[in-house]
Motif scaffolding. Sequence first.
Motif, short mmCIF file in Angstrom:
data_model
loop_
_atom_site.label_atom_id
_atom_site.label_comp_id
_atom_site.label_asym_id
_atom_site.label_seq_id
_atom_site.Cartn_x
_atom_site.Cartn_y
_atom_site.Cartn_z
N UNK A 284 -24.69 35.43 11.62
CA UNK A 284 -23.97 34.41 11.32
C UNK A 284 -22.23 34.74 10.99
N UNK A 285 -21.55 33.90 11.43
CA UNK A 285 -20.10 34.32 11.60
C UNK A 285 -19.39 33.21 11.22
N UNK A 286 -18.81 33.19 10.02
CA UNK A 286 -17.97 32.10 9.76
C UNK A 286 -16.41 32.27 9.87
N UNK A 287 -15.86 31.46 10.64
CA UNK A 287 -14.40 31.76 11.12
C UNK A 287 -13.56 31.52 9.98
N UNK A 288 -12.72 32.33 9.79
CA UNK A 288 -11.53 32.59 8.85
C UNK A 288 -10.10 32.28 9.64
N UNK A 289 -9.95 30.95 10.11
CA UNK A 289 -9.00 30.76 10.87
C UNK A 289 -7.53 31.19 10.81
N UNK A 290 -7.04 32.23 11.75
CA UNK A 290 -5.81 32.91 11.50
C UNK A 290 -4.60 32.12 12.02
N UNK A 291 -4.88 30.89 12.73
CA UNK A 291 -3.96 30.45 13.55
C UNK A 291 -3.25 29.19 12.79
N UNK A 292 -2.20 29.69 11.93
CA UNK A 292 -1.60 28.60 11.21
C UNK A 292 -0.08 28.81 11.37
N UNK A 293 0.28 29.35 12.40
CA UNK A 293 1.87 29.46 12.34
C UNK A 293 2.46 28.17 12.21
N UNK A 294 1.86 26.87 12.91
CA UNK A 294 2.52 25.58 12.76
C UNK A 294 2.75 25.14 11.47
N UNK A 295 1.44 25.22 10.88
CA UNK A 295 1.54 24.81 9.48
C UNK A 295 2.53 25.52 8.47
N UNK A 296 2.68 26.88 8.79
CA UNK A 296 3.81 27.63 8.25
C UNK A 296 5.24 27.20 8.47
N UNK A 297 5.54 26.72 9.79
CA UNK A 297 6.81 26.36 10.27
C UNK A 297 6.99 24.98 9.53
N UNK A 298 6.13 24.15 9.22
CA UNK A 298 5.95 23.05 8.86
C UNK A 298 6.58 22.94 7.18
N UNK A 299 5.83 24.00 6.68
CA UNK A 299 6.07 24.21 5.20
C UNK A 299 7.32 24.61 4.89
N UNK A 300 7.69 25.76 5.68
CA UNK A 300 9.14 26.25 5.53
C UNK A 300 10.08 24.97 5.97
N UNK A 301 10.05 24.07 6.99
CA UNK A 301 10.91 23.27 6.95
C UNK A 301 10.90 22.20 5.93
N UNK A 302 10.02 21.96 5.51
CA UNK A 302 9.82 21.05 4.37
C UNK A 302 10.36 21.62 3.18
N UNK A 303 10.07 22.88 2.79
CA UNK A 303 10.65 23.52 1.57
C UNK A 303 12.09 23.57 1.66
N UNK A 304 12.81 23.72 2.65
CA UNK A 304 14.08 23.92 2.86
C UNK A 304 14.94 22.58 2.88
N UNK A 305 14.10 21.75 3.20
CA UNK A 305 14.75 20.36 3.39
C UNK A 305 14.44 19.57 1.69
N UNK A 306 13.60 20.31 0.86
CA UNK A 306 13.57 19.85 -0.33
C UNK A 306 12.51 18.75 -0.66
N UNK A 307 11.67 18.63 0.55
CA UNK A 307 10.28 17.83 0.37
C UNK A 307 9.17 18.40 -0.38
N UNK A 308 8.46 17.36 -0.67
CA UNK A 308 7.44 18.08 -1.52
C UNK A 308 6.33 18.60 -0.81
N UNK A 309 5.69 19.81 -0.99
CA UNK A 309 4.78 20.65 -0.16
C UNK A 309 3.12 20.78 -0.95
N UNK A 310 2.34 20.34 -0.42
CA UNK A 310 1.17 20.50 -1.15
C UNK A 310 1.08 22.13 -1.59
N UNK A 311 0.28 22.51 -2.98
CA UNK A 311 0.33 23.87 -3.36
C UNK A 311 -0.49 24.53 -2.78
#
Length: 336
Positions: A284-311
């Motif tokens: 059995x292999x459970x995927x621990x998905x490493x591909x979250x670069x786009x989510x990180x970019x969205x979080x950075x942009x939201x943080x720098x724009x003062x938007x609310x970001x999920x914890x």
Amino acid sequence: MAIKKRMLGLIGFVGAGALALGLAGCAGGDTDSGSDGDTGGEGDLVTVGFVAVGPEGGWRNANEQAIKDAFTQEAGFDLKYAPAASPTDQKSQIDAFATFVNDEVDVILLTATEASGWDDSLELAQEAEIPVILLDRGVDSSDDLYVTRIAPDNVNVAGAVGDWAVETFPEGANYFTLEGVPGLSVVNERNEGFEAAIAGADGWNKIGAQTANWTADEGKSVIETVLKENPDLQFVFAQNDEMGIGAAAAVTAAGLVPGTDVKIATIDGTTPALEALAAGDLSFVAQYNPFFGDLAVDAVNAALAGEEVEKNIIVPGENFDSPEAGQAAIDDGKGF
Ligand code: AHR
């Protein structure tokens, strides 16, 4: 059924997270990184200090490459990559973190080599009004000190391993856990998820648990010793692929058949693990998905724009539970 239920829950949560991030403004940032000036567009680059783990294994390579691929100059970023001196060297990370604060980067990304010991660094960044985003690994500090943590849900991922194990061993099993590097949030979370999933089932006997420091060599060495002392071992929960592949080698070296005499389940989903699953060495292999670069970019942009970001921004994944599923995942390019 239990596994599918878990995944549906995760996807719903990610949907909400993505929606919150979807409202993100454009990149902020006001510092010129002194790059070659060819930004390909208006405005300065956002300087991003990435306090990273560095070379560690297949999952880490894929994850850190995904971050580098997302934070490009074309996307408006100047990514400053700072790998730790070694995967367990927190001091080099703390030093790099302090340097980024001193250099007044616009945002810091942190994948911690230890869960504890970050309060002073995070407070320094907060005083300097530099947002910090955690990637993969959590920290023991108050979540007031960082914007968000982006990672698959380790408790759920390990819970899926436990659900599969309970279905596979209806009478229970004698099992051993190979743990990652001690002191990491993901190690504790994976233990929590797996143990909770088997807690209600009868017949589960924990022979023991030991770190194999995420490596195949140590995974092999530990399970060789375990087998000598416990020939009735039936199941190994390996908290990452490399340790699980090492465990399979130990089973074979003992003259036993992995997948038949001893079943092994792992977390990550690297190509070598999918190949081992397809060959029957892993079960059995459970995927621990490493591909979250786009989510990180969205979080950075939201943080720098003062938007609310999920914890907590949960990255969804999937599970592979048979040789056929392993081969199909390889054919579909899901390995890394
Ligand atoms: O923090 C994620 C873990 O770190 C991965 O599961 C493992 O392969 C890596 O070393």
